[in-house]
Design a protein around this motif. Structure first.
Motif, PDB file in Angstrom:
ATOM      1  N   ASN A  12       0.667  -1.455   0.010  1.00 33.89           N
ATOM      2  CA  ASN A  12      -0.217   0.059   0.072  1.00 33.89           C
ATOM      3  C   ASN A  12       0.919   1.314  -0.106  1.00 33.89           C
ATOM      4  O   ASN A  12       0.228   2.482  -0.298  1.00 33.89           O
ATOM      5  CB  ASN A  12      -0.893   0.157   1.355  1.00 33.89           C
ATOM      6  CG  ASN A  12      -2.026  -1.191   1.337  1.00 33.89           C
ATOM      7  OD1 ASN A  12      -2.439  -1.455   0.049  1.00 33.89           O
ATOM      8  ND2 ASN A  12      -2.152  -1.913   2.266  1.00 33.89           N
ATOM      9  N   SER A  13       2.179   1.210   0.003  1.00 36.69           N
ATOM     10  CA  SER A  13       2.906   2.323   0.239  1.00 36.69           C
ATOM     11  C   SER A  13       2.934   3.114  -1.136  1.00 36.69           C
ATOM     12  O   SER A  13       2.534   2.574  -2.170  1.00 36.69           O
ATOM     13  CB  SER A  13       4.328   2.046   0.818  1.00 36.69           C
ATOM     14  OG  SER A  13       4.940   1.347  -0.408  1.00 36.69           O
ATOM     15  N   SER A  14       3.430   4.230  -1.053  1.00 35.49           N
ATOM     16  CA  SER A  14       3.536   5.080  -2.379  1.00 35.49           C
ATOM     17  C   SER A  14       4.376   4.515  -3.412  1.00 35.49           C
ATOM     18  O   SER A  14       4.388   5.084  -4.588  1.00 35.49           O
ATOM     19  CB  SER A  14       3.969   6.636  -2.177  1.00 35.49           C
ATOM     20  OG  SER A  14       5.158   6.393  -1.620  1.00 35.49           O
ATOM     21  N   THR A  15       5.312   3.549  -3.008  1.00 34.75           N
ATOM     22  CA  THR A  15       6.013   2.800  -4.042  1.00 34.75           C
ATOM     23  C   THR A  15       5.759   1.525  -3.858  1.00 34.75           C
ATOM     24  O   THR A  15       6.859   0.611  -4.552  1.00 34.75           O
ATOM     25  CB  THR A  15       7.537   3.146  -3.689  1.00 34.75           C
ATOM     26  OG1 THR A  15       7.865   2.599  -2.387  1.00 34.75           O
ATOM     27  CG2 THR A  15       8.075   4.614  -3.639  1.00 34.75           C
ATOM     28  N   LYS A  18       0.490  -1.590  -5.500  1.00 35.90           N
ATOM     29  CA  LYS A  18      -0.598  -0.720  -6.299  1.00 35.90           C
ATOM     30  C   LYS A  18       0.191   0.256  -7.196  1.00 35.90           C
ATOM     31  O   LYS A  18      -0.171   0.442  -8.202  1.00 35.90           O
ATOM     32  CB  LYS A  18      -1.247  -0.009  -5.319  1.00 35.90           C
ATOM     33  CG  LYS A  18      -2.425  -0.977  -4.623  1.00 35.90           C
ATOM     34  CD  LYS A  18      -3.217  -0.223  -3.785  1.00 35.90           C
ATOM     35  CE  LYS A  18      -4.163  -1.225  -2.845  1.00 35.90           C
ATOM     36  NZ  LYS A  18      -5.230  -0.316  -1.993  1.00 35.90           N
ATOM     37  N   HIS A  19       1.456   0.886  -6.683  1.00 39.04           N
ATOM     38  CA  HIS A  19       2.217   1.777  -7.565  1.00 39.04           C
ATOM     39  C   HIS A  19       2.573   1.233  -8.768  1.00 39.04           C
ATOM     40  O   HIS A  19       2.698   1.861  -9.884  1.00 39.04           O
ATOM     41  CB  HIS A  19       3.206   2.466  -6.601  1.00 39.04           C
ATOM     42  CG  HIS A  19       4.173   3.308  -7.380  1.00 39.04           C
ATOM     43  ND1 HIS A  19       4.027   4.731  -7.775  1.00 39.04           N
ATOM     44  CD2 HIS A  19       5.383   3.007  -7.603  1.00 39.04           C
ATOM     45  CE1 HIS A  19       4.759   5.195  -8.419  1.00 39.04           C
ATOM     46  NE2 HIS A  19       5.892   4.364  -8.407  1.00 39.04           N
ATOM     47  N   MET A  20       3.137   0.028  -8.532  1.00 39.15           N
ATOM     48  CA  MET A  20       3.813  -0.675  -9.483  1.00 39.15           C
ATOM     49  C   MET A  20       2.718  -1.041 -10.524  1.00 39.15           C
ATOM     50  O   MET A  20       3.305  -1.113 -11.724  1.00 39.15           O
ATOM     51  CB  MET A  20       4.580  -2.158  -8.973  1.00 39.15           C
ATOM     52  CG  MET A  20       5.534  -1.704  -8.193  1.00 39.15           C
ATOM     53  SD  MET A  20       6.256  -3.426  -7.444  1.00 39.15           S
ATOM     54  CE  MET A  20       7.444  -2.918  -6.264  1.00 39.15           C
ATOM     55  N   ILE A  22       0.002   0.517 -11.226  1.00 41.57           N
ATOM     56  CA  ILE A  22      -0.605   1.551 -12.076  1.00 41.57           C
ATOM     57  C   ILE A  22       0.340   2.113 -12.828  1.00 41.57           C
ATOM     58  O   ILE A  22       0.099   2.556 -13.947  1.00 41.57           O
ATOM     59  CB  ILE A  22      -0.703   2.642 -10.929  1.00 41.57           C
ATOM     60  CG1 ILE A  22      -2.001   2.549 -10.061  1.00 41.57           C
ATOM     61  CG2 ILE A  22      -1.093   4.212 -11.510  1.00 41.57           C
ATOM     62  CD1 ILE A  22      -2.077   3.276  -8.675  1.00 41.57           C
ATOM     63  N   ASN A  23       1.544   1.945 -12.617  1.00 42.51           N
ATOM     64  CA  ASN A  23       2.767   2.421 -13.664  1.00 42.51           C
ATOM     65  C   ASN A  23       3.335   1.374 -14.471  1.00 42.51           C
ATOM     66  O   ASN A  23       4.344   1.566 -15.103  1.00 42.51           O
ATOM     67  CB  ASN A  23       3.828   3.068 -12.720  1.00 42.51           C
ATOM     68  CG  ASN A  23       3.313   4.499 -12.139  1.00 42.51           C
ATOM     69  OD1 ASN A  23       3.119   5.389 -12.850  1.00 42.51           O
ATOM     70  ND2 ASN A  23       3.004   4.340 -10.774  1.00 42.51           N
ATOM     71  N   TYR A  53      -7.046  -3.722  -6.622  1.00 39.24           N
ATOM     72  CA  TYR A  53      -6.694  -2.683  -7.577  1.00 39.24           C
ATOM     73  C   TYR A  53      -7.571  -2.816  -8.978  1.00 39.24           C
ATOM     74  O   TYR A  53      -8.036  -1.739  -8.995  1.00 39.24           O
ATOM     75  CB  TYR A  53      -5.172  -3.096  -7.725  1.00 39.24           C
ATOM     76  CG  TYR A  53      -4.776  -2.252  -8.985  1.00 39.24           C
ATOM     77  CD1 TYR A  53      -4.679  -1.106  -9.235  1.00 39.24           C
ATOM     78  CD2 TYR A  53      -4.362  -3.004 -10.313  1.00 39.24           C
ATOM     79  CE1 TYR A  53      -4.339  -0.331 -10.355  1.00 39.24           C
ATOM     80  CE2 TYR A  53      -4.023  -2.305 -11.547  1.00 39.24           C
ATOM     81  CZ  TYR A  53      -4.083  -0.938 -11.498  1.00 39.24           C
ATOM     82  OH  TYR A  53      -3.572  -0.467 -12.730  1.00 39.24           O
TER      83      TYR A  53
END
Length: 208
Positions: A12-15, A18-20, A22-23, A53
């Protein structure tokens, strides 16, 4: 283990996971997958996070269905693109893992079957494609059939899809806005994937 203790932060962190996702960070996702699958507990969290997600991103795509009187077929295009993105990630980062496949599939089904309007707008998009409103070449239209079949696989009540498709097919025939060859080829794809029980009403329209 260290990863079990920090799994919530990793997902759940900004990195994090989920971040992976999304990007579309293919290599990082593969490394995270290989690490998580060493622990059943971590891998379970990994899978459920991916599913959530898909649900969250999917509902952000279909959000327009709640309020718009005439939702745009862009919703369908965006959903197909998102499905393709997730299939690519599963193949390249997760080694086509069957458990992750199931979680992603279930996530998409939760979104697509939440509102019948999605099925309606999906069939409208197929209608536009078959009338050469989206693509002008038959080759490009045929390429879209695989995308359509992927979405139909996600629809739980396929009778609803068939009934709406049959209604629009009837309009195409009456208005002479159709290609019999394309129509037959798409119905053949439906038949191969879902069986003759779903397509006999459509096939009968060629002789009615």
């Amino acid at each position: 283990t260290l990863i079990n203790k920090n799994m919530e932060k990793f997902t759940n962190s900004s990195t994090g996971l989920k971040h992976m996702l999304i990007n579309n960070m293919i290599e990082q996702l593969e490394l995270f997958y290989n690490l998580c699958r060493l622990s059943p507990t971590s891998f379970k969290i990994f899978c459920t996070t991916i599913k959530q997600y898909v649900i969250d991103a999917g509902f952000s795509i279909t959000n327009e269905l709640k309020t718009a009187t005439k939702p745009s077929t862009t919703i369908v295009i965006n959903m197909i693109d998102f499905y393709d993105k997730m299939r690519n990630i599963i193949k390249k980062s997760f080694n086509d893992n069957p458990q992750i496949n199931k979680h992603v599939f279930d996530g998409f089904r939760s979104v697509i079957n939440n509102n019948i309007k999605f099925i309606e707008i999906f069939v409208m998009y197929i209608d536009l494609v078959l009338k050469y409103k989206i693509e002008k070449s038959e080759e490009k239209i045929l390429e879209k059939f695989a995308d359509f079949i992927n979405i139909v696989h996600l629809i739980q009540d396929k009778d609803i899809f068939i009934d709406i498709y049959r209604s629009m097919m009837g309009r195409r025939i009456l208005k002479s806005q159709w290609s019999e060859d394309l129509e037959r080829q798409f119905i053949t794809e439906l038949k191969l994937n879902f069986g003759a029980n779903y397509t006999y009403k459509l096939e009968n329209m060629f002789t009615d």
